[in-house]
Design a protein around this motif. Structure first.
Motif, PDB file in Angstrom:
ATOM      1  N   ARG A 205      36.298  32.797  38.796  1.00  0.00           N
ATOM      2  CA  ARG A 205      37.512  32.894  37.550  1.00  0.00           C
ATOM      3  C   ARG A 205      38.937  31.844  37.907  1.00  0.00           C
ATOM      4  O   ARG A 205      39.013  32.023  39.742  1.00  0.00           O
ATOM      5  CB  ARG A 205      37.366  34.583  37.318  1.00  0.00           C
ATOM      6  N   LYS A 206      39.864  31.691  37.602  1.00  0.00           N
ATOM      7  CA  LYS A 206      41.319  31.225  37.456  1.00  0.00           C
ATOM      8  C   LYS A 206      41.629  32.416  37.707  1.00  0.00           C
ATOM      9  O   LYS A 206      41.713  33.276  37.263  1.00  0.00           O
ATOM     10  CB  LYS A 206      41.265  30.352  36.445  1.00  0.00           C
ATOM     11  N   VAL A 207      43.446  32.547  39.078  1.00  0.00           N
ATOM     12  CA  VAL A 207      44.119  32.935  39.335  1.00  0.00           C
ATOM     13  C   VAL A 207      44.895  32.927  37.746  1.00  0.00           C
ATOM     14  O   VAL A 207      45.636  32.002  38.301  1.00  0.00           O
ATOM     15  CB  VAL A 207      44.711  32.742  39.726  1.00  0.00           C
TER      16      VAL A 207
ATOM     17  N   LEU B 108      46.802  37.265  41.245  1.00  0.00           N
ATOM     18  CA  LEU B 108      47.104  36.718  42.784  1.00  0.00           C
ATOM     19  C   LEU B 108      47.173  37.702  43.771  1.00  0.00           C
ATOM     20  O   LEU B 108      46.829  37.419  45.103  1.00  0.00           O
ATOM     21  CB  LEU B 108      48.731  36.459  42.449  1.00  0.00           C
ATOM     22  N   LYS B 109      47.493  38.883  43.139  1.00  0.00           N
ATOM     23  CA  LYS B 109      47.248  40.434  44.090  1.00  0.00           C
ATOM     24  C   LYS B 109      46.351  40.386  44.625  1.00  0.00           C
ATOM     25  O   LYS B 109      45.764  40.821  46.197  1.00  0.00           O
ATOM     26  CB  LYS B 109      48.148  41.166  43.225  1.00  0.00           C
TER      27      LYS B 109
ATOM     28  N   ALA C 256      35.968  34.003  43.390  1.00  0.00           N
ATOM     29  CA  ALA C 256      34.616  33.430  43.107  1.00  0.00           C
ATOM     30  C   ALA C 256      34.127  35.510  42.956  1.00  0.00           C
ATOM     31  O   ALA C 256      34.135  36.587  44.165  1.00  0.00           O
ATOM     32  CB  ALA C 256      33.443  32.892  44.216  1.00  0.00           C
ATOM     33  N   TYR C 257      33.021  35.473  41.859  1.00  0.00           N
ATOM     34  CA  TYR C 257      32.725  36.521  41.769  1.00  0.00           C
ATOM     35  C   TYR C 257      30.890  37.055  41.729  1.00  0.00           C
ATOM     36  O   TYR C 257      30.579  36.329  42.073  1.00  0.00           O
ATOM     37  CB  TYR C 257      32.865  37.493  40.543  1.00  0.00           C
TER      38      TYR C 257
ATOM     39  N   ARG D 191      37.507  33.166  47.906  1.00  0.00           N
ATOM     40  CA  ARG D 191      38.894  33.209  47.451  1.00  0.00           C
ATOM     41  C   ARG D 191      38.691  31.138  48.056  1.00  0.00           C
ATOM     42  O   ARG D 191      38.684  30.750  49.138  1.00  0.00           O
ATOM     43  CB  ARG D 191      39.669  33.969  47.266  1.00  0.00           C
ATOM     44  N   VAL D 192      39.949  30.286  46.798  1.00  0.00           N
ATOM     45  CA  VAL D 192      39.886  28.982  47.284  1.00  0.00           C
ATOM     46  C   VAL D 192      41.181  28.642  46.041  1.00  0.00           C
ATOM     47  O   VAL D 192      41.262  28.894  45.495  1.00  0.00           O
ATOM     48  CB  VAL D 192      39.052  27.777  46.988  1.00  0.00           C
TER      49      VAL D 192
END
Length: 383
Positions: free
Chosen positions: A7-9, A15-16, A62-63, A71-72
């Motif tokens: 999933r894109k932030v 972001l949190k 990433a879920y 995350r990245v």
């Protein structure tokens, strides 16, 4: 088979979540030094970080089976790519559970972002600029991290090796340097000879001079730009970046623990070198719950910075203009700083990342008892 979703932030709430994942993943680590939440928000927010004048970025979560697992950040530093004639997409702020499928999904997202923007290679871990932490820890997992560097679990490099296609592109060393009881006599004599022969002088400044008429903060980063310009992936800092960085660091600087060197052969007493160090914040930051200064973390940070309640020093920035390095001007930094380290009873100093093949920089530690206690790499893959 477990389902992995990227999933894109896109929102501040996302972001949190992106930032908080690190605190969750490393909650039981005895060695991780968490970044302050507010600093992470400022760095990663596109409306606050001056690096977005020349960088593009997207962040991914990433879920695994609907549970957050990684995350990245995917970053394109257009200024660095132009400087080095490259088309690199960087990855940074990478964290993931011990699952190669999660890592693969994260890196697939970075690679796709790079391809969409015409990039030919992916490299990292790197931040927006060299002022951000860089390099993946490959040795020293049982050593406490530092504020300016990344700590990661030992399975990170293991899974990157398994991932395939990623080769080591750069190696870094870090050193733990013991503070001597007295300046070595030979070191003292050499430093005094250098000052006399080349008419170089040590200068201490007041906090008001960082932003004052002489703009010593600006001069510091002009030296850093000149010193670091040929280092791996470096992009020179812009005026806005310099102002932003100086503004961020000014409140935590201890004027006794920073040194400038001037060349008095020049009419303006040209600043030709600088060394910036601060009390180690490693233990203090570990007491900031989830990277927050409040309600109690601020006191531990204040004790370390203002009252020198720390056993160690972090060597944040060391820069000497290229034409003065062969004159041994860097020795003057520690000629001045060591007595202050002794005054506050610091036991050791910890360097930041140094390129493993930069023997000239690492040679400056030969005058002291030291240990290469941590090593890092940057990975690279052709797209």
């Amino acid at each position: 088979m477990a389902k992995i979703e990227i999933r894109k932030v896109t929102t501040k709430k996302d972001l949190k979540t992106f930032i908080d994942f690190h605190y969750d993943l490393y909650a039981e680590s005895a060695y991780d030094v968490p970044a302050l939440f507010a600093d992470e928000m400022n760095t990663l927010s596109k409306d606050k970080n001056a690096a977005f004048e020349f960088c593009d970025a997207e962040y991914f979560l990433a879920y695994k089976d609907n549970t957050l697992a990684g995350r990245v950040a995917a970053i394109i530093n257009n200024r660095a790519n132009s400087r080095w004639n490259q088309k690199n997409v960087r990855f940074g702020w990478i964290d993931f559970i011990n699952d190669i499928e999660v890592l693969k999904a994260l890196m697939d997202a970075v690679e796709a972002f790079g391809k969409q923007h015409g990039m030919t290679h992916v490299v990292g871990p790197l931040g927006f600029t060299d002022m951000d932490p860089e390099g993946m820890l490959t040795f020293g997992f049982d050593r406490l991290g530092t504020m300016p560097t990344i700590y990661n679990y030992d399975y990170y490099p293991q899974l990157f090796e398994q991932l395939g296609g990623y080769d080591v592109d750069n190696r870094y060393n870090e050193y733990l340097v013991q503070i001597p009881d007295a300046i070595p006599e030979k070191f003292k004599k050499v430093s005094e000879m250098i000052m006399k022969r080349y008419n170089l002088h040590i200068r201490k400044i007041k906090r008001s001079e960082v932003f004052g008429k002489e703009q010593m903060g600006q001069k510091l980063f002009e030296i850093i730009n000149a010193t670091y310009k040929d280092l791996y992936g470096y992009s020179e800092m812009t005026e806005r970046q310099i102002h932003q960085t100086v503004k961020m660091f000014a409140p935590v600087l201890d004027m006794e623990l920073m040194t400038f060197i001037e060349d008095w052969n020049t009419p303006e007493h040209k600043v030709i070198g600088a060394g910036i160090s601060i009390s180690s914040l490693s233990h203090a930051l570990r007491k900031c719950h989830r990277g927050r200064l409040f309600p109690c973390g601020w006191w531990h940070v204040l004790r370390a910075l203002k009252f020198h309640k720390s056993e160690g020093i972090d060597l944040l920035l060391i820069g000497i203009l290229p034409e003065y390095r062969t004159k041994g001007a860097n020795a003057l930094l520690f000629y001045d700083l060591i007595p202050y380290y002794q005054k506050y009873r610091y036991k050791w100093a910890e360097t930041q990342v140094e390129m493993a093949d930069n023997k000239a920089v690492q040679g400056q530690w030969d005058a002291f008892e030291h240990e290469n206690h941590k090593r890092r790499v940057c990975w690279k893959k052709a797209l």
